[in-house]
Design a protein around this motif. Sequence first.
Motif, PDB file in Angstrom:
ATOM      1  N   THR A 145       0.952  -1.308   0.082  1.00  0.00           N
ATOM      2  CA  THR A 145      -0.136   0.232  -0.081  1.00  0.00           C
ATOM      3  C   THR A 145       0.401   1.749   0.214  1.00  0.00           C
ATOM      4  OG1 THR A 145       0.058   0.352   2.348  1.00  0.00           O
ATOM      5  CG2 THR A 145      -2.422  -1.445   0.928  1.00  0.00           C
ATOM      6  N   ASP A 146       2.099   1.440   0.058  1.00  0.00           N
ATOM      7  CA  ASP A 146       3.078   2.196   0.506  1.00  0.00           C
ATOM      8  C   ASP A 146       3.227   2.619  -1.591  1.00  0.00           C
ATOM      9  OD1 ASP A 146       3.504   2.055   3.179  1.00  0.00           O
ATOM     10  OD2 ASP A 146       5.225   0.481   2.798  1.00  0.00           O
ATOM     11  N   ARG A 147       2.575   2.085  -2.431  1.00  0.00           N
ATOM     12  CA  ARG A 147       3.223   1.986  -3.598  1.00  0.00           C
ATOM     13  C   ARG A 147       1.307   2.008  -4.846  1.00  0.00           C
ATOM     14  NH1 ARG A 147       6.768  -3.409  -5.667  1.00  0.00           N
ATOM     15  NH2 ARG A 147       6.305  -3.825  -3.464  1.00  0.00           N
ATOM     16  N   PHE A 148       0.590   1.356  -4.478  1.00  0.00           N
ATOM     17  CA  PHE A 148      -0.667   1.514  -4.918  1.00  0.00           C
ATOM     18  C   PHE A 148      -1.584   1.294  -3.490  1.00  0.00           C
ATOM     19  CE2 PHE A 148       2.306  -1.683  -6.842  1.00  0.00           C
ATOM     20  CZ  PHE A 148       1.992  -0.981  -8.206  1.00  0.00           C
ATOM     21  N   LYS A 149      -2.718   2.573  -4.094  1.00  0.00           N
ATOM     22  CA  LYS A 149      -3.430   2.735  -3.132  1.00  0.00           C
ATOM     23  C   LYS A 149      -5.129   1.789  -3.004  1.00  0.00           C
ATOM     24  CE  LYS A 149      -3.286   7.222  -3.634  1.00  0.00           C
ATOM     25  NZ  LYS A 149      -4.095   9.043  -3.670  1.00  0.00           N
ATOM     26  N   LYS A 150      -4.992   1.301  -2.289  1.00  0.00           N
ATOM     27  CA  LYS A 150      -6.178   0.144  -1.980  1.00  0.00           C
ATOM     28  C   LYS A 150      -7.194   0.533  -2.771  1.00  0.00           C
ATOM     29  CE  LYS A 150      -5.924   0.217   2.626  1.00  0.00           C
ATOM     30  NZ  LYS A 150      -6.766  -0.028   4.492  1.00  0.00           N
ATOM     31  N   GLY A 151      -7.995   1.637  -3.007  1.00  0.00           N
ATOM     32  CA  GLY A 151      -8.663   1.223  -4.313  1.00  0.00           C
ATOM     33  C   GLY A 151      -8.076   1.874  -5.963  1.00  0.00           C
ATOM     34  N   ASP A 152      -6.968   1.918  -5.823  1.00  0.00           N
ATOM     35  CA  ASP A 152      -6.424   1.987  -7.124  1.00  0.00           C
ATOM     36  C   ASP A 152      -6.633   0.280  -7.304  1.00  0.00           C
ATOM     37  OD1 ASP A 152      -5.541   2.731  -9.707  1.00  0.00           O
ATOM     38  OD2 ASP A 152      -3.499   1.732  -8.676  1.00  0.00           O
ATOM     39  N   MET A 153      -5.637  -0.582  -6.812  1.00  0.00           N
ATOM     40  CA  MET A 153      -5.975  -1.711  -6.384  1.00  0.00           C
ATOM     41  C   MET A 153      -7.597  -2.236  -6.677  1.00  0.00           C
ATOM     42  SD  MET A 153      -2.445  -3.084  -3.835  1.00  0.00           S
ATOM     43  CE  MET A 153      -3.610  -2.521  -2.411  1.00  0.00           C
ATOM     44  N   MET A 154      -7.954  -2.073  -6.096  1.00  0.00           N
ATOM     45  CA  MET A 154      -9.246  -2.419  -6.216  1.00  0.00           C
ATOM     46  C   MET A 154      -9.880  -2.243  -7.793  1.00  0.00           C
ATOM     47  SD  MET A 154     -10.760  -4.322  -3.916  1.00  0.00           S
ATOM     48  CE  MET A 154     -12.534  -4.404  -4.750  1.00  0.00           C
ATOM     49  N   ALA A 155      -9.452  -1.263  -8.705  1.00  0.00           N
ATOM     50  CA  ALA A 155      -9.410  -0.744 -10.025  1.00  0.00           C
ATOM     51  C   ALA A 155      -9.228  -2.301 -10.599  1.00  0.00           C
ATOM     52  CB  ALA A 155      -9.352   0.246  -9.822  1.00  0.00           C
ATOM     53  N   ARG A 156      -7.849  -2.459 -10.099  1.00  0.00           N
ATOM     54  CA  ARG A 156      -7.188  -3.091 -10.932  1.00  0.00           C
ATOM     55  C   ARG A 156      -7.522  -4.828 -10.889  1.00  0.00           C
ATOM     56  NH1 ARG A 156      -0.446  -0.777 -11.671  1.00  0.00           N
ATOM     57  NH2 ARG A 156      -1.311   1.359 -10.873  1.00  0.00           N
ATOM     58  N   ILE A 157      -7.530  -5.095 -10.124  1.00  0.00           N
ATOM     59  CA  ILE A 157      -8.419  -7.005 -10.033  1.00  0.00           C
ATOM     60  C   ILE A 157      -9.776  -6.745 -10.067  1.00  0.00           C
ATOM     61  CG2 ILE A 157      -6.432  -6.765  -7.934  1.00  0.00           C
ATOM     62  CD1 ILE A 157      -8.752  -7.342  -6.152  1.00  0.00           C
ATOM     63  N   THR A 158     -10.468  -5.652 -10.673  1.00  0.00           N
ATOM     64  CA  THR A 158     -11.961  -5.638 -11.044  1.00  0.00           C
ATOM     65  C   THR A 158     -11.605  -5.876 -12.307  1.00  0.00           C
ATOM     66  OG1 THR A 158     -12.329  -4.145 -10.090  1.00  0.00           O
ATOM     67  CG2 THR A 158     -12.600  -5.944  -8.544  1.00  0.00           C
ATOM     68  N   SER A 159     -12.117  -4.001 -12.655  1.00  0.00           N
ATOM     69  CA  SER A 159     -12.547  -3.937 -14.157  1.00  0.00           C
ATOM     70  C   SER A 159     -11.091  -4.485 -14.895  1.00  0.00           C
ATOM     71  CB  SER A 159     -12.783  -2.349 -13.954  1.00  0.00           C
ATOM     72  OG  SER A 159     -11.978  -1.327 -13.194  1.00  0.00           O
ATOM     73  N   ASP A 160     -10.633  -3.797 -14.401  1.00  0.00           N
ATOM     74  CA  ASP A 160      -8.788  -3.823 -15.914  1.00  0.00           C
ATOM     75  C   ASP A 160      -8.468  -5.421 -15.897  1.00  0.00           C
ATOM     76  OD1 ASP A 160      -8.761  -1.219 -15.266  1.00  0.00           O
ATOM     77  OD2 ASP A 160      -7.113  -0.801 -13.794  1.00  0.00           O
ATOM     78  N   ILE A 161      -9.081  -5.987 -15.099  1.00  0.00           N
ATOM     79  CA  ILE A 161      -8.907  -7.237 -14.640  1.00  0.00           C
ATOM     80  C   ILE A 161      -9.990  -7.709 -16.120  1.00  0.00           C
ATOM     81  CG2 ILE A 161      -9.512 -10.307 -14.164  1.00  0.00           C
ATOM     82  CD1 ILE A 161      -7.369  -9.552 -11.836  1.00  0.00           C
ATOM     83  N   ASP A 162     -11.261  -7.432 -16.711  1.00  0.00           N
ATOM     84  CA  ASP A 162     -12.031  -7.698 -17.200  1.00  0.00           C
ATOM     85  C   ASP A 162     -11.368  -7.329 -18.337  1.00  0.00           C
ATOM     86  OD1 ASP A 162     -13.690  -9.150 -14.870  1.00  0.00           O
ATOM     87  OD2 ASP A 162     -15.284  -7.304 -14.247  1.00  0.00           O
ATOM     88  N   ARG A 163     -10.892  -6.288 -18.679  1.00  0.00           N
ATOM     89  CA  ARG A 163     -10.748  -5.805 -19.104  1.00  0.00           C
ATOM     90  C   ARG A 163      -9.588  -6.317 -20.014  1.00  0.00           C
ATOM     91  NH1 ARG A 163     -12.069  -0.600 -21.940  1.00  0.00           N
ATOM     92  NH2 ARG A 163     -10.896  -1.021 -23.764  1.00  0.00           N
ATOM     93  N   LEU A 164      -8.547  -6.650 -19.402  1.00  0.00           N
ATOM     94  CA  LEU A 164      -7.681  -7.870 -19.964  1.00  0.00           C
ATOM     95  C   LEU A 164      -8.135  -9.259 -20.444  1.00  0.00           C
ATOM     96  CD1 LEU A 164      -4.641  -9.023 -20.025  1.00  0.00           C
ATOM     97  CD2 LEU A 164      -5.080 -10.283 -17.265  1.00  0.00           C
ATOM     98  N   LEU A 165      -9.097  -9.131 -19.953  1.00  0.00           N
ATOM     99  CA  LEU A 165      -9.363 -11.167 -20.379  1.00  0.00           C
ATOM    100  C   LEU A 165     -10.065 -10.674 -21.495  1.00  0.00           C
ATOM    101  CD1 LEU A 165     -10.536 -12.153 -16.756  1.00  0.00           C
ATOM    102  CD2 LEU A 165      -8.392 -13.053 -17.689  1.00  0.00           C
ATOM    103  N   THR A 166     -11.076  -9.499 -21.471  1.00  0.00           N
ATOM    104  CA  THR A 166     -11.412  -9.822 -22.937  1.00  0.00           C
ATOM    105  C   THR A 166     -10.641  -9.014 -24.253  1.00  0.00           C
ATOM    106  OG1 THR A 166     -13.270  -8.723 -21.628  1.00  0.00           O
ATOM    107  CG2 THR A 166     -13.217  -7.653 -24.503  1.00  0.00           C
ATOM    108  N   PHE A 167      -9.499  -8.866 -23.484  1.00  0.00           N
ATOM    109  CA  PHE A 167      -8.483  -8.560 -24.926  1.00  0.00           C
ATOM    110  C   PHE A 167      -7.658  -9.983 -24.974  1.00  0.00           C
ATOM    111  CE2 PHE A 167      -4.247  -8.292 -24.449  1.00  0.00           C
ATOM    112  CZ  PHE A 167      -3.935  -7.742 -26.096  1.00  0.00           C
ATOM    113  N   ILE A 168      -7.267 -10.765 -24.503  1.00  0.00           N
ATOM    114  CA  ILE A 168      -6.782 -12.028 -24.780  1.00  0.00           C
ATOM    115  C   ILE A 168      -7.725 -13.682 -24.704  1.00  0.00           C
ATOM    116  CG2 ILE A 168      -5.541 -13.738 -23.001  1.00  0.00           C
ATOM    117  CD1 ILE A 168      -4.213 -11.609 -22.823  1.00  0.00           C
ATOM    118  N   LEU A 169      -8.790 -13.017 -24.686  1.00  0.00           N
ATOM    119  CA  LEU A 169      -9.797 -14.215 -24.580  1.00  0.00           C
ATOM    120  C   LEU A 169     -10.981 -13.840 -25.530  1.00  0.00           C
ATOM    121  CD1 LEU A 169     -10.438 -16.846 -24.711  1.00  0.00           C
ATOM    122  CD2 LEU A 169     -11.952 -16.824 -22.823  1.00  0.00           C
TER     123      LEU A 169
END
Length: 616
Positions: A145-169
């Motif tokens: 959390t010194d490097r990533f804010k909690k809310g930003d991490m939540m965005a990365r492991i939810t909506s960003d992962i959804d975009r990643l998987l759309t792109f990959i599959l």
Amino acid sequence: MSGRHSVPNKNYQQKIIRPQYQFMPHNAQPGLSQLLKAARSIRAYVAPYLRADNGFIVLMCLLLVGITVANTAMIWFVGSAVNHLTNSLFAQLTITLAWLAIIVVLNQAMQFAYFYLFQWVYLRFVARIRKATLLHIMHLSYPITDRFKKGDMMARITSDIDRLLTFILDVPLNFLSHILVLIFYISMLFWIDWKLAVIALCLSPVFYLSQHLLAPRKGRAARHYYQRNGELMSFEEQALGNLRGISSFTVENKVSEKHHALFDIARHWALKMRAIDILYDRVFSVLIYLAGVFIVYMGIEDIEAGRLVVGTLVSFIVYLGYLSVPVRGIAQIPIQLQGDVSAAQRVIELLEAQSGVIQDTAAAELKAKQGAITVDNLHFAYQGHEKVIFDGISENIEAGECVALVGPSGSGKSTLANLLLRFYDPQQGEIRLDGVNIKSVTLNSLRNNIAIVWQEPFFINDTIRENLRLAKADASEQQMIDACKASFAWDYIEKLEHGLDSLIGAQGLSLSVGQFQRLAIAQAFLRDAPILVLDEASSALDSQSEQMIVEALSKLRKNRTTLIIAHRYSSIRSADRVLYFNGDGTLTSGTHEELLKSHPEYQQAVEWQTGAAKEK
């Protein structure tokens, strides 16, 4: 950056070895070739997570071939039906319609199988990526959390992962579908009338030009949006986690204004990103309609000249019309990739994050029996901060000794506990438990020898029983009851309808802060470790409960080394010794009485809290 990670714990091994990934600069505006190169790197990076489903992906590809063949045949049979109808060939019309019906049923069956299989593989892929990301974050420990804010991490492991998987599959399968449609439909166009087909294909560069102009702008907007959306979610997480503070300071309007400002920035880039998509769709539609009108005009001339029949022209126009789907889709891919690559890089950035604490490959299991702690010439400062927390401190804490850690905020009380647990490593010096350097032992065994109660204890949305098992997985019923009785948590647990099986958390009972704190102390009793760390464990209790806890903790401290991180000086009365953190990187050791006489800052702080200075 190497894809082969050093792991913070030998019990946590990355089963998947990922290839090296080279990040694009956040502010870069890559061209198509750079974008495709980044896309290939991202796909290679996450491909190991999809490898188990390669057989199902091949099956989906075969289904796409079948679906495309069926669609091609359906369009041809529609044109044939029109020809039979205009020529009053009703017997042939009946046969054609029967075949059309059979093909429609087969086509829908294949589409059902494809989309069901796609969702099945997609969700399995989501599970693997999210599990791997969350597991990696947890093993990096909370200093991440010194490097990533909690809310930003939540965005990365939810909506960003959804975009990643759309792109990959989704994108590769859609691309294959588009290519198949282009091959089959263009072949049919040339088979029907090669001259009209050539005219239609001559218009394709116009479609490429439209996406070429808009794709870089979409990429820039997407990168800004994902960054600003992460900041917005971080602020929302912070606000929702501090509602009491917001209300007590009556700053609801101020916080709302700040939220509105952050939302406006994120909305600006989201709107810009979507406006580009809308603009592209409208430009594409205009171009495809104009091309269709022109082809119809040319086809009418062929019908008048007897070179083409109506039904065949209908099939030609339908093939041409449906070609807009793959042409639009393929032209849209570079635009979509701009956003998807940005989201994927944010996910990979989490997966590539390295722990500041690396476990030695030859680390042994710690078996502390006495719990003696030795701090030897410890130097420490947080990364990126100039302030020195510890400047060569040394101290011996005897086995079974109770030591209160006292000092002003930010002086290093909690930092010492963090170093003891190896959340961080010092820049110089070492900490030893029973004479063993904590860097030479496994992280799991080190932390299993320490029971700790933080001011904000950790619980999961589950039963009281399962939360107690976080401290000791194989705890018996009687052991849990005894621990709860020792912490006085049993006073309220035994009154609950389901006792230890009562749910707590978001979907269960709403316990008070004091009740949660007593349950956390029960976890510490249950862990039964030789070293006990109390981060002001009685701070959330009323005076009566606090007295009971003090009595309980005095029993727990027997034959255990105890560190009390004291924020209130009333908590140190029963300590054997006090370590006062002076705030300049040094500390002073002595009993409470000795420091009252010899340490002016300590005396002043005690008098200020107890009100003695005011009474004088």
